[in-house]
Enzyme design. Structure first.
Site, mmCIF file in Angstrom:
data_model
loop_
_atom_site.group_PDB
_atom_site.id
_atom_site.type_symbol
_atom_site.label_atom_id
_atom_site.label_comp_id
_atom_site.label_asym_id
_atom_site.label_seq_id
_atom_site.Cartn_x
_atom_site.Cartn_y
_atom_site.Cartn_z
ATOM 1 N N ASP A 9 0.869 -1.168 0.000
ATOM 2 C CA ASP A 9 0.000 0.000 0.000
ATOM 3 C C ASP A 9 0.919 1.235 0.000
ATOM 4 O O ASP A 9 2.110 1.114 0.321
ATOM 5 C CB ASP A 9 -0.858 -0.074 1.272
ATOM 6 C CG ASP A 9 -1.728 1.130 1.457
ATOM 7 O OD1 ASP A 9 -2.481 1.448 0.524
ATOM 8 O OD2 ASP A 9 -1.653 1.764 2.523
ATOM 9 N N LEU A 10 0.405 2.394 -0.335
ATOM 10 C CA LEU A 10 1.268 3.589 -0.394
ATOM 11 C C LEU A 10 1.092 4.464 0.854
ATOM 12 O O LEU A 10 1.987 4.573 1.694
ATOM 13 C CB LEU A 10 0.943 4.389 -1.667
ATOM 14 C CG LEU A 10 1.742 5.666 -1.877
ATOM 15 C CD1 LEU A 10 3.233 5.384 -2.016
ATOM 16 C CD2 LEU A 10 1.249 6.405 -3.134
ATOM 17 N N ASP A 11 -0.104 5.063 0.969
ATOM 18 C CA ASP A 11 -0.358 5.989 2.073
ATOM 19 C C ASP A 11 -0.383 5.225 3.405
ATOM 20 O O ASP A 11 -1.212 4.344 3.593
ATOM 21 C CB ASP A 11 -1.708 6.673 1.823
ATOM 22 C CG ASP A 11 -2.154 7.518 3.003
ATOM 23 O OD1 ASP A 11 -1.290 8.107 3.661
ATOM 24 O OD2 ASP A 11 -3.363 7.570 3.269
ATOM 25 N N THR A 17 1.227 10.190 3.759
ATOM 26 C CA THR A 17 0.430 11.226 3.097
ATOM 27 C C THR A 17 -0.919 11.440 3.800
ATOM 28 O O THR A 17 -1.626 12.400 3.488
ATOM 29 C CB THR A 17 0.197 10.872 1.610
ATOM 30 O OG1 THR A 17 0.139 9.453 1.478
ATOM 31 C CG2 THR A 17 1.310 11.398 0.734
ATOM 32 N N LYS A 45 -8.933 6.287 5.686
ATOM 33 C CA LYS A 45 -7.680 5.652 5.269
ATOM 34 C C LYS A 45 -7.941 4.462 4.349
ATOM 35 O O LYS A 45 -8.733 3.584 4.686
ATOM 36 C CB LYS A 45 -6.856 5.228 6.477
ATOM 37 C CG LYS A 45 -6.272 6.433 7.188
ATOM 38 C CD LYS A 45 -5.279 6.049 8.250
ATOM 39 C CE LYS A 45 -4.661 7.308 8.855
ATOM 40 N NZ LYS A 45 -3.829 7.006 10.021
ATOM 41 N N GLY A 46 -7.272 4.448 3.214
ATOM 42 C CA GLY A 46 -7.409 3.351 2.260
ATOM 43 C C GLY A 46 -8.670 3.419 1.418
ATOM 44 O O GLY A 46 -8.893 2.582 0.552
ATOM 45 N N ARG A 49 -11.248 8.457 -3.117
ATOM 46 C CA ARG A 49 -11.524 9.898 -2.941
ATOM 47 C C ARG A 49 -13.024 10.178 -2.822
ATOM 48 O O ARG A 49 -13.474 10.875 -1.906
ATOM 49 C CB ARG A 49 -10.936 10.676 -4.115
ATOM 50 C CG ARG A 49 -10.856 12.175 -3.887
ATOM 51 C CD ARG A 49 -10.269 12.869 -5.104
ATOM 52 N NE ARG A 49 -9.006 12.275 -5.517
ATOM 53 C CZ ARG A 49 -8.447 12.456 -6.713
ATOM 54 N NH1 ARG A 49 -9.010 13.234 -7.612
ATOM 55 N NH2 ARG A 49 -7.289 11.871 -7.013
ATOM 56 N N SER A 114 -2.289 0.595 -4.433
ATOM 57 C CA SER A 114 -2.818 1.760 -3.709
ATOM 58 C C SER A 114 -4.153 2.215 -4.277
ATOM 59 O O SER A 114 -4.384 2.099 -5.488
ATOM 60 C CB SER A 114 -1.807 2.918 -3.832
ATOM 61 O OG SER A 114 -2.382 4.137 -3.427
ATOM 62 N N ALA A 115 -5.011 2.761 -3.418
ATOM 63 C CA ALA A 115 -6.280 3.331 -3.865
ATOM 64 C C ALA A 115 -6.098 4.707 -4.491
ATOM 65 O O ALA A 115 -7.026 5.258 -5.089
ATOM 66 C CB ALA A 115 -7.229 3.441 -2.670
ATOM 67 N N SER A 116 -4.904 5.268 -4.358
ATOM 68 C CA SER A 116 -4.717 6.672 -4.749
ATOM 69 C C SER A 116 -4.511 6.867 -6.246
ATOM 70 O O SER A 116 -3.679 6.197 -6.862
ATOM 71 C CB SER A 116 -3.505 7.250 -4.009
ATOM 72 O OG SER A 116 -3.262 8.565 -4.472
ATOM 73 N N ASN A 118 -3.230 9.531 -7.213
ATOM 74 C CA ASN A 118 -2.015 10.348 -7.228
ATOM 75 C C ASN A 118 -0.750 9.521 -6.997
ATOM 76 O O ASN A 118 0.341 10.099 -6.870
ATOM 77 C CB ASN A 118 -2.109 11.433 -6.155
ATOM 78 C CG ASN A 118 -3.231 12.420 -6.448
ATOM 79 O OD1 ASN A 118 -3.258 13.013 -7.526
ATOM 80 N ND2 ASN A 118 -4.171 12.579 -5.534
ATOM 81 N N LYS A 145 -10.897 -1.092 -2.236
ATOM 82 C CA LYS A 145 -10.683 -1.947 -1.076
ATOM 83 C C LYS A 145 -11.898 -1.787 -0.154
ATOM 84 O O LYS A 145 -12.395 -0.664 -0.038
ATOM 85 C CB LYS A 145 -9.413 -1.516 -0.324
ATOM 86 C CG LYS A 145 -8.128 -1.557 -1.168
ATOM 87 C CD LYS A 145 -6.982 -0.873 -0.407
ATOM 88 C CE LYS A 145 -5.742 -0.769 -1.280
ATOM 89 N NZ LYS A 145 -4.638 -0.027 -0.648
ATOM 90 N N GLU A 169 -0.115 -3.429 4.633
ATOM 91 C CA GLU A 169 -1.257 -2.496 4.690
ATOM 92 C C GLU A 169 -1.366 -1.799 6.044
ATOM 93 O O GLU A 169 -1.091 -2.396 7.078
ATOM 94 C CB GLU A 169 -2.559 -3.264 4.461
ATOM 95 C CG GLU A 169 -3.166 -3.095 3.097
ATOM 96 C CD GLU A 169 -3.708 -1.699 2.785
ATOM 97 O OE1 GLU A 169 -3.813 -0.851 3.698
ATOM 98 O OE2 GLU A 169 -4.033 -1.456 1.617
ATOM 99 N N ASP A 170 -1.820 -0.550 6.029
ATOM 100 C CA ASP A 170 -2.021 0.188 7.289
ATOM 101 C C ASP A 170 -3.502 0.353 7.625
ATOM 102 O O ASP A 170 -3.813 0.863 8.693
ATOM 103 C CB ASP A 170 -1.391 1.589 7.200
ATOM 104 C CG ASP A 170 -2.180 2.502 6.296
ATOM 105 O OD1 ASP A 170 -2.510 2.071 5.156
ATOM 106 O OD2 ASP A 170 -2.502 3.625 6.712
#
Ligand code: B16
Ligand code: MG
Length: 217
Positions: A9-11, A17, A45-46, A49, A114-116, A118, A145, A169-170
């Site tokens: 995962d990213l964020d 972020t 989170k996760g 948008r 990632s869900a982002s 960006n 997710k 994952e966070d």
């Protein structure tokens, strides 16, 4: 079972972020006339948008048309990007780069999940793109997710069986997504919501391939 691929995962895993998402959503809630707390931010989170905006509007007990929601999401994203554009490699969370190099030198494939939307821009800013064999993000998936699509697509592109994939994952939604895809999962960070994961780590400082191999034989 031996791990052939790791999906990140990213964020909250590679970079923090979440703090920039929070500032941007908080500014928006203030303009809309209600408060938005750090605890409530955990719910976002996760989450994609548009779904995040729906949760925010629920908290403020507001209802908006689809066009208004598009405009609000766009405005929030512009604010968020003001912070992202100032990011550099110093924002990579401790131990991440060393751990990615350790995995690669031990022949483990690496994907971003990632869900982002960006994610490519963020990876550019922190100069980490070349560490990933495959990038799957909010631009290339249609189901958010806890649907496993983002991770299953990563496994497919890497040509690895999901059972031989390990996700980092966070967020609760991300941990569920990994489990729904039949993958192993390690919870990262300080959230209380990581209980479904196989293992929990506060961060990557003490993790290496040798320890992973002991956990997953
Ligand atoms: P964007 P992840 C997620 O990233 C964030 O955790 C979540 O807060 C955000 O709403 C989502 O990305 C969408 O981000 O607005 O940039 O498309 O944890 O899946 O890497
Ligand atoms: Mg996350």
């Amino acid at each position: 079972m031996k791990i052939k691929a790791c999906l990140f995962d990213l964020d909250g895993v590679i970079v923090d972020t979440a703090k920039y998402h929070f500032i941007a959503w908080k500014e928006m809630s203030a303009e809309l006339g209600f408060d938005f707390t750090e605890k409530e931010n955990e719910l976002l989170k996760g989450v994609s948008r548009m779904h995040s905006l729906d949760i925010l509007l629920d908290i403020g007990k507001l209802s908006k048309t689809d066009d208004e929601k598009q405009a609000l999401a766009e405005k929030k994203n512009q604010r968020y990007l003001d912070y992202v554009k100032q990011m550099n490699e110093e924002e990579i969370l401790p131990g991440v780069t060393r751990f990615l190099d350790d995995l690669r030198s031990n022949g483990v494939l690496i994907a971003l999940g990632s869900a982002s939307k960006n994610a490519p821009l963020i990876l550019d800013r922190i100069h980490l793109k070349e560490k990933f064999d495959v990038i799957v993000d909010g631009n290339s998936v249609s189901k958010a997710k806890p649907d496993p699509e983002v991770f299953l697509k990563g496994a497919e592109l890497l040509d690895v069986n999901p059972k031989e994939c390990l996700v980092f994952e966070d967020a609760q939604a991300g941990i569920e997504a990994a489990l729904n895809g039949g993958m192993k999962v390690i919870g990262v960070g300080s959230s209380d919501n990581l209980s479904l994961a196989d293992h929990y780590i506060p961060g990557f400082i003490k993790l290496d391939y040798e320890l992973l191999s002991k956990w997953y034989q």
